[in-house]
Design a protein around this motif. Structure first.
Motif, mmCIF file in Angstrom:
data_model
loop_
_atom_site.group_PDB
_atom_site.id
_atom_site.type_symbol
_atom_site.label_atom_id
_atom_site.label_comp_id
_atom_site.label_asym_id
_atom_site.label_seq_id
_atom_site.Cartn_x
_atom_site.Cartn_y
_atom_site.Cartn_z
ATOM 1 N N ILE A 184 0.121 12.236 42.373
ATOM 2 C CA ILE A 184 1.895 12.417 42.236
ATOM 3 C C ILE A 184 2.150 13.188 43.467
ATOM 4 C CG2 ILE A 184 3.565 13.553 41.115
ATOM 5 C CD1 ILE A 184 1.963 13.568 38.410
ATOM 6 N N GLN A 185 1.622 14.063 44.060
ATOM 7 C CA GLN A 185 2.192 14.943 45.099
ATOM 8 C C GLN A 185 2.051 14.027 46.450
ATOM 9 O OE1 GLN A 185 -0.152 18.429 45.317
ATOM 10 N NE2 GLN A 185 0.332 19.246 43.463
ATOM 11 N N LYS A 186 0.822 13.203 46.267
ATOM 12 C CA LYS A 186 0.938 12.268 47.308
ATOM 13 C C LYS A 186 2.048 11.294 47.762
ATOM 14 C CE LYS A 186 -2.511 8.611 49.427
ATOM 15 N NZ LYS A 186 -3.420 8.037 49.350
ATOM 16 N N PHE A 187 2.215 10.880 46.757
ATOM 17 C CA PHE A 187 3.495 9.643 46.797
ATOM 18 C C PHE A 187 4.751 10.113 46.544
ATOM 19 C CE2 PHE A 187 -0.625 7.004 45.896
ATOM 20 C CZ PHE A 187 -0.327 6.180 46.662
ATOM 21 N N THR A 188 4.947 11.308 46.359
ATOM 22 C CA THR A 188 6.203 11.818 46.308
ATOM 23 C C THR A 188 6.745 12.690 47.766
ATOM 24 O OG1 THR A 188 5.647 13.932 45.105
ATOM 25 C CG2 THR A 188 6.435 11.926 43.867
ATOM 26 N N ASN A 189 5.583 13.055 48.549
ATOM 27 C CA ASN A 189 5.730 13.665 49.835
ATOM 28 C C ASN A 189 6.644 12.700 50.495
ATOM 29 O OD1 ASN A 189 5.114 14.726 52.525
ATOM 30 N ND2 ASN A 189 3.535 15.831 51.368
ATOM 31 N N ALA A 190 7.408 13.376 51.282
ATOM 32 C CA ALA A 190 8.519 12.632 52.279
ATOM 33 C C ALA A 190 7.510 11.928 53.450
ATOM 34 C CB ALA A 190 9.298 13.718 52.769
#
Length: 300
Positions: A184-190
Motif C-alpha cells: 500500500i505504501q509503495k503504490f501510494t508513494n508519489a
C-alpha cells in the motif's frame, strides 16, 4: 371297509407331534402329559431375556486446539518468500524464533512467537491481494452517505483489506485491496513509477491542440502533471480519450481535462501496474496470482 384309504387308523402311522416351541415331545407321544418346561403356556409376564441396558453416553474430552504453525508456512504467510525458499533460509541459520536460531525442519511456532527472517521481524498474517472492477456509486472514502467499495470484496478474506489509493464514487475500474501495508505504501508513494491507464469520456470532442498540451504536461496547482501517453480511442468519437499516467491520484486525471475546459463524464481505470480488467465483470473481483504479486513487488 376303510373308505378313507391307507393306514390312517393306525396309531403307529401317525405323524409325530411337535410342541409349540418346535421341539419333539416324546412324553406326549407316549400318551403322558408333559411336565417339561417347553410345554408351559406362554404368559405375557414371562421374561426369558434380560433387558439390555444401554450404556451411559460418555462425553468425549474436548479437543485441544493446536494453534501452532510450521515455521516455513509462517514465513511464507508473511509474504517474503515461498515455503521451499523458507526451508533454505532456515537451514542456513538466517531465521530466529524468540531470539534463538532455528535450523530444524518442521519446527512449529505459536502466533505470539517473535520470528525474525534475515534480520526482519515478520508478521504471520497471510497476505491477501484482491483486484476489484469497481462500479459507479462506490467509494473508498469513509462517508456514511456513500456505499463503501470495501463492501464489494468484504467476503474475500477474514483479514481487513485496505484499498491501494483512493477512488471516488464517480470513477470506475480497477482497484486493488490488500492487507500488505508495504505494498500500500509503495503504490501510494508519489515517487512510485508504475503506470495507470484510464479511458476518459468527455462532454465534447478533445481538440488536437489540447491533446498536445496534455502530452507536454499541464500544471495543476503549480505542479506539472507528467503524462506518459495520451491519444484518441481507436474507432471511437474524439470525446473518448486514453491517458496513461504514473500518479495514483485519480483526481489529478480529472483535473487535467477540467483545466482545459472539458467535463469528465466517465473515468475508467482499465490498467493498474500491469494488471488489467480482463475476465473481471463490473462489480466483480478476483485474487491476484502468485506471479502477479511477484511482479508488483518487483516494480520500482
Amino acid at each position: 371297509m376303510n373308505t378313507r384309504g391307507g393306514n390312517n387308523g393306525n396309531r403307529n402311522n401317525r405323524k409325530p407331534s411337535f410342541s409349540k416351541g418346535g421341539s419333539y415331545d416324546k412324553n406326549k407321544q407316549d400318551g403322558k402329559s408333559s411336565a417339561s418346561k417347553y410345554n408351559k403356556p406362554f404368559k405375557k409376564d414371562d421374561k426369558p431375556f434380560k433387558k439390555w441396558d444401554k450404556p451411559a453416553k460418555t462425553e468425549k474430552p474436548a479437543a485441544v486446539k493446536d494453534d501452532t504453525i510450521r515455521l516455513n508456512k509462517y514465513i511464507s504467510n508473511s509474504g517474503v518468500c515461498s515455503r521451499r525458499d523458507a526451508d533454505l533460509y532456515i537451514q542456513s541459520g538466517n531465521v530466529t524464533v524468540n531470539g534463538e536460531v532455528v535450523t530444524e525442519m518442521g519446527y512449529k511456532v505459536k502466533p505470539n512467537d517473535r520470528v525474525v527472517f534475515d534480520g526482519v521481524l515478520l508478521n504471520p498474517e497471510k497476505k491477501v491481494y484482491v483486484l476489484l472492477n469497481k462500479p459507479k456509486g462506490f467509494s473508498t472514502a469513509d462517508d456514511e452517505n456513500v456505499s463503501s467499495a470495501y463492501d464489494l470484496i468484504r467476503n474475500a478474506s477474514t483479514s481487513v483489506l485496505k484499498p491501494v489509493g483512493r477512488m471516488d464514487k464517480s470513477t470506475i475500474g480497477l482497484l486493488l485491496f490488500t492487507n500488505d501495508n508495504e505494498m500500500i505504501q509503495k503504490f501510494t508513494n508519489a515517487a512510485q513509477h508504475s503506470s495507470k491507464l484510464y479511458q476518459v469520456s468527455l462532454d465534447k470532442n478533445l481538440k488536437y491542440e489540447d491533446l498536445e498540451k496534455i502530452q507536454t504536461g499541464v500544471y495543476i496547482n503549480e505542479h506539472k502533471v507528467w503524462v506518459e501517453e495520451v491519444s484518441y480511442v481507436e474507432n471511437q468519437p474524439k470525446s473518448e480519450v486514453g491517458i496513461k499516467v504514473k500518479t495514483s491520484n485519480v483526481k489529478v486525471v480529472r483535473a487535467v481535462f477540467e483545466k482545459l475546459g472539458y467535463n469528465v463524464i466517465k473515468l475508467d481505470r482499465v490498467m493498474f501496474a500491469g494488471l488489467t480488467k480482463w475476465g473481471i465483470a463490473r462489480g466483480q473481483w478476483r485474487f491476484l496470482t502468485e506471479q502477479e504479486v511477484i511482479n508488483l513487488k518487483n516494480l520500482k
